[in-house]
Design an enzyme around this catalytic site. Structure first.
Site, short mmCIF file in Angstrom:
data_model
loop_
_atom_site.label_atom_id
_atom_site.label_comp_id
_atom_site.label_asym_id
_atom_site.label_seq_id
_atom_site.Cartn_x
_atom_site.Cartn_y
_atom_site.Cartn_z
N ASP A 69 -51.27 6.96 -17.35
CA ASP A 69 -52.62 7.50 -17.10
C ASP A 69 -52.64 8.52 -15.97
O ASP A 69 -53.60 9.29 -15.86
CB ASP A 69 -53.56 6.34 -16.72
CG ASP A 69 -53.89 5.46 -17.92
OD1 ASP A 69 -53.39 5.78 -19.02
OD2 ASP A 69 -54.62 4.48 -17.75
N ALA B 220 -52.33 2.88 -23.96
CA ALA B 220 -51.06 2.19 -23.78
C ALA B 220 -49.91 2.82 -24.59
O ALA B 220 -48.84 3.05 -24.04
CB ALA B 220 -51.22 0.72 -24.12
N GLY C 278 -46.52 -0.93 -15.05
CA GLY C 278 -47.38 -0.95 -16.24
C GLY C 278 -46.60 -0.52 -17.46
O GLY C 278 -45.37 -0.56 -17.47
N PHE C 279 -47.30 -0.09 -18.49
CA PHE C 279 -46.61 0.28 -19.73
C PHE C 279 -45.64 1.43 -19.51
O PHE C 279 -44.49 1.39 -19.95
CB PHE C 279 -47.63 0.64 -20.81
CG PHE C 279 -48.37 -0.56 -21.35
CD1 PHE C 279 -47.71 -1.50 -22.12
CD2 PHE C 279 -49.71 -0.75 -21.07
CE1 PHE C 279 -48.37 -2.62 -22.62
CE2 PHE C 279 -50.38 -1.86 -21.57
CZ PHE C 279 -49.72 -2.80 -22.34
N GLY D 175 -44.77 1.42 -10.17
CA GLY D 175 -45.72 0.97 -11.17
C GLY D 175 -45.04 0.26 -12.33
O GLY D 175 -44.21 0.83 -13.01
N GLU E 246 -66.45 -4.10 -25.54
CA GLU E 246 -65.82 -5.42 -25.66
C GLU E 246 -66.56 -6.45 -24.82
O GLU E 246 -66.88 -7.55 -25.28
CB GLU E 246 -64.37 -5.36 -25.17
CG GLU E 246 -63.43 -4.62 -26.10
CD GLU E 246 -62.16 -4.20 -25.37
OE1 GLU E 246 -62.14 -4.16 -24.12
OE2 GLU E 246 -61.17 -3.91 -26.05
#
Lengths: 440, 440
Positions: free
Chosen positions: A298, A313, A11-12, A9, A169
């Site tokens: 997550d 994040a 991601g962050f 992964g 949003e």
């Protein structure tokens, strides 16, 4: 031979772990099914045609090219053999590891109604965002082409399921597109008559915020022209709309922002998962009974000061950095310290000049909150060029109300191109002539 | 009631015709199967990850929103009934007209080998460009994952069929990507060992240019690291490579830049077409025997001063403007003047600091030609914002050798996402928690 750290992964959590290990005596393999790190907080901007896909993504290889102890690999992990310390990829490749960091995040979940996915796309990847962008832009085109007023109204109705930050949003931005961006561009349909509905099952939107800010957000959404429905769960979703409670809403565009669940890969670990499929980890983020396996982002269910760490994040970045410290400590024979989450607060943007901010109790909303949100997101966006391009797109959007990425792409099935089957040798004859069209 | 002008095609010819008619007492319908006008001269930059798709496209509605006498329609014309003055769309809609302007341009053609399309995509639309971008970027990833040296070499081999401007641009840019952009990003495959081959059937590349410039272009390509093969036609193309003459070249990536033919729609007119499927028109661009039907752009076969007008963007714009004058003259009962093509010259870019320019006999090449080409293309790009974003991307690429759009998108079949089928009610429980991941 240095120990091999396999990170699944980019991601962050995964990317920050890899970067924090840049000086450590380890061999790192970063595995991701995409070739890029995605700045997910701005994904809704791609879905609403405000930003182009490359503006919020950067190739993992490029980010890590100068870090010699990292190998980036494109591939999808499908199984984990903790006994053999091996990960199985979808293309039959196997990768061994000494230490595994699982950071595959979350995917959207339809509460057991997977057939809803076809009519109500979720927003997790760039491909999701481009699909939603195509559906939104196409809906206005269909409305313009439609003669029947009811059918036209259905094409001009947008239902967003889920009143979390993403739903808020999307709703706020969609309302702005209909009210301002598209004004004067259609001759038959009037985009200003579009209905944008935000459907939240719980009593209030932005449930992760204090009640006062939820209320402020609701007011700001209504001001932007969004219909906010709370306290009623969606019962059915089909091609023509949604049923909420006992009300039927005709809407040809439905977007799913209601539920996410942890990545299914966690199930391969043979440890009990929590109800959302997350892995309850030890204080140092290792998996109970598997000291060589860590979970971050997550996918990890971890408590800090008695409170669950939120799936945001900053938490993912902090977990990535923490794992680097844990691994380095272990290499030096030192004990691993427990993970501590530093909560810097919670932001949500609502739309033009509208946002809510909660900084450890210091709460504000409206224009100032919006500028604060804007600055924070530009600042955290990876890559100088991206920041600049995003700034320009936003400045342009701000002054002109225009959106810079209103391009319908990749809807091949809806728009078949006639293959050219004649003009065989003929084509050759004019090749040079027509070809030169490409450069002048 | 003003006469109804139906324009099919929002390219340079169709869009320029519509804009030039802004003050005319007419009702205009602009029909296109895409929602955007595409700046085709820079399409190769999207295919080679230098620019994002939205950077070279602008929504037709946005461009024309202030022109009240235009209605933009998204749809694909499949048949023309000149007797009933009606155009049939693929979705069964029919559109009548008083005057028809056919400006559907050209599509790529495979010389009767349509099965080559699967292995050698052509470059005409944004979707084509994104497909080629995905194939190029994926090829380097596959090479990195490949253990067999021969197979790896095949993944690092790129064959571009056709030595026209598009082929030359693609080859030069691909060589730069392999030599510079990706340097140091791979641990096993070495992108600098990539082979980029430009395959041209005729004796020289850039056949539409003077021989001296073709030679200069060839030298510049070789300097950039491209293998230029001329004088041999491609015999077969399959998944694993191409056959040129009696030579077999292993290349997992083959791009088609060799042939284009006029849009098939022209066949509906029941008039004799030229060998490339173009419509031989009268001097005023009207179709022989159909005074209410005009053809403009790549679809029109027209002579000027005894020479065929080339299929280039300036010619298309000039034809569009000319048709506006013809229609206005007719409305005033004045005679239509013949179309005159003003040839401003011919440019082709080859790669970094390499281009050839032929301005009515004034010929130059190299760095200066490249800067000239750059300025010209930035200048002609539609929309202030696009120009700015393109400038930034190029400045960034120039100094860093990086490309701003190296994102692999939409390859779903190659990487299936596991649908989440458990965690039903559970997902709901954590909805707020994980949802907030989207904004912080």
């Amino acid at each position: 031979m240095h120990p091999h750290i396999l990170i699944i992964g980019g991601g962050f959590a995964g990317l920050w772990a890899a970067r924090a290990l840049r000086h450590a005596p380890v061999r790192i393999t970063l595995l991701d099914r995409d070739n890029h790190h995605l700045f997910q907080p701005l994904l809704y901007q791609v879905a609403t045609a405000g930003l182009s896909a490359p503006a919020i993504a950067a190739p993992l290889r490029q980010i890590l090219r100068k870090q010699d102890n990292v190998t980036v690999l494109l591939g999808e992990a499908v199984d984990i053999d903790t006994a053999a310390k091996q990960v199985q990829l979808s293309d039959q490749r196997k990768i061994g590891y000494d230490t595994l960091i699982l950071a595959t995040g979350a995917t959207h979940a339809y509460f057991g109604n997977d057939h809803w996915a076809e009519h109500a796309p979720g927003l997790k990847s760039l491909d999701d965002a481009l699909r939603i962008r195509r559906q939104i832009l196409t809906a206005f085109e269909r409305a313009e082409a439609e003669d029947d007023p009811d059918k036209r109204a259905a094409w001009l109705s947008f239902a967003i399921v889920g009143g979390g930050p993403t739903g808020v949003e999307l709703a706020g931005t969609l309302a702005e597109i209909a009210r301002h961006t598209l004004r004067g561009e259609f001759r038959r349909a009037d985009p200003r008559q579009a209905r944008v509905m935000l459907l939240e099952a719980t009593p209030r939107i932005l449930g992760s915020f204090p009640e006062s800010l939820s209320e402020k957000a609701r007011k700001q959404l209504i001001r932007l022209g969004v219909e906010v429905h709370t306290g009623k769960a969606v019962k059915t979703i089909d091609e023509y709309g949604v049923s909420v409670g006992d009300e039927r809403i005709a809407a040809r565009t439905v977007i799913w922002a209601a539920g996410v669940a942890a990545s299914p890969l966690a199930r391969c670990l043979d440890v009990p998962l929590d109800r959302a499929g997350r892995v309850p980890v030890e204080p140092d983020l290792s998996v109970p009974g598997h000291p060589q396996v860590y979970v971050a982002g997550d996918l990890a269910a971890v408590q800090c000061k008695g409170k669950p760490v939120p799936g945001v994040a900053p938490a993912a970045k902090q977990m990535g950095n923490h794992l680097a410290r844990v691994i380095i400590a272990k290499l030096k024979g030192k004990p691993a310290l427990p993970f501590r989450y530093r909560d810097y607060g919670n932001l949500a943007t609502i739309g033009r000049k509208a946002a809510v901010v909660d900084l450890r109790g210091f709460r504000f909303s409206g224009v100032f909150a919006w500028w604060f949100w804007l600055a924070a997101h530009i600042f955290f966006l990876i890559g100088f060029r991206n920041r600049l391009v995003v700034l320009i797109d936003w400045a342009h959007a701000y002054w002109s109300y225009q959106r810079s990425a209103r391009i319908i792409l990749g809807d091949e099935e809806a728009r078949p191109r006639t293959p050219d089957d004649e003009y065989d040798t003929a084509a050759e004859a004019t090749h040079q002539r027509t070809e030169s069209a490409a450069t002048d």
